[in-house]
Design an enzyme around this catalytic site. Structure first.
Site, mmCIF file in Angstrom:
data_model
loop_
_atom_site.group_PDB
_atom_site.id
_atom_site.type_symbol
_atom_site.label_atom_id
_atom_site.label_comp_id
_atom_site.label_asym_id
_atom_site.label_seq_id
_atom_site.Cartn_x
_atom_site.Cartn_y
_atom_site.Cartn_z
ATOM 1 C CE LYS A 14 -2.024 1.560 3.695
ATOM 2 N NZ LYS A 14 -2.910 1.703 4.881
ATOM 3 C CG ASP A 42 -7.301 3.896 2.391
ATOM 4 O OD1 ASP A 42 -8.224 3.566 1.613
ATOM 5 O OD2 ASP A 42 -7.189 5.040 2.852
#
Length: 213
Positions: free
Chosen positions: A120, A138
Site C-alpha cells: 500500500k 486502504d
C-alpha cells in the site's frame, strides 16, 4: 456492476472532487515516503502535526538517519506505533543512502524492500510522487469498493486488481484519491452520508435507503 455505471460513478466523483490529492503534507518524494510510513494506523492530521516539526529539522535520509532512533521518536511519539515506525524509518534511511544515492526509488520492488514499506505504501508513493498508475487500497477504498460494488473483493489485493481492471482509463491516475476522499467524507464507515452522496442512485449498497436523513 456494469461498465456504464462505473463510468458514471467515476465521472461524478471527478466532478465533485476536482483536485483529488493526498491530505498528507510533503514537499518532495522522501517527505511523502516518511509521511506515508507514519500514516499507518494514524490520521493524516496527526501525521501532519508531527512532520511539520520533524521536516523543519530533518527532511533528507542523511538528516533523519543522524537523529537516530531515539531522536526520531521525540518527533513522532504522538503517532501510533511510533517505536517500530522510528526503527523502520532509520533502517530505511540507511538503505536509501547506501543503495539509492539518497533518492526514493521509483519501482515497487525497490520500495517494498525498504523497512516499513508494504504494498500500500509503495503504491501511494508510486502514484502520488511519481505519477504512476497504482491503486493503494486502504480501509476507505476497501469499504467504498465493496459497499458500492464498484470493485468488491474479500481482501485488499483482490480489490486493487479489480479497480485496476475496471476503472475507466481516464480516471486511473486519480481513482486512488477520489475513492479515499469519498470514503473519508461521504461514504464513512459507521454512518455514510447517503443523503448528500453524488453517486447515490448508482451505488449498489443494499442498505443505503436507511442512511438518508
Amino acid at each position: 456492476m456494469n461498465k456504464l455505471k462505473r463510468q458514471q460513478i467515476f465521472d461524478r466523483l471527478a466532478e465533485a472532487i476536482p483536485e483529488p490529492e493526498t491530505e498528507l503534507n510533503y514537499s518532495n518524494p522522501f517527505e511523502l515516503l516518511i509521511a506515508v510510513i507514519l500514516s499507518a494506523q494514524a490520521t493524516d492530521k496527526g501525521v501532519n502535526i508531527a512532520t511539520a516539526k520533524l521536516f523543519r529539522v530533518a527532511n533528507t535520509p542523511e538528516a533523519i538517519y543522524a537523529l537516530g532512533v531515539d531522536g526520531l521518536k521525540s518527533y513522532i511519539k504522538t503517532i501510533g506505533l511510533f517505536n517500530s515506525k522510528a526503527e523502520n524509518i532509520i533502517k530505511a534511511c540507511k538503505m536509501l543512502i547506501e543503495l539509492h544515492n539518497s533518492q526514493v526509488p521509483q519501482t515497487r520492488e525497490a520500495l517494498e524492500a525498504l523497512p516499513g514499506v508494504g504494498r500500500k505504501t509503495a503504491n501511494v508513493v508510486l502514484n502520488t510522487a511519481f505519477g504512476q498508475i497504482a491503486m493503494a487500497v486502504d480501509t476507505h477504498i476497501f469499504r467504498v469498493s465493496n459497499r458500492t460494488k464498484i470493485a468488491p473483493g474479500k481482501d485488499v489485493l483482490e480489490v486493487e486488481k479489480k479497480l485496476l481492471k475496471f476503472t475507466p482509463k481516464e480516471h486511473l491516475m486519480d481513482a486512488h484519491h477520489l475513492l479515499i476522499l469519498h470514503g473519508r467524507y461521504t461514504c464513512m464507515a459507521r454512518k455514510p452520508r447517503c443523503g448528500s452522496c453524488v453517486i447515490f442512485d448508482l451505488c449498489e449498497f443494499k442498505d443505503k435507503e436507511g442512511y438518508v436523513e
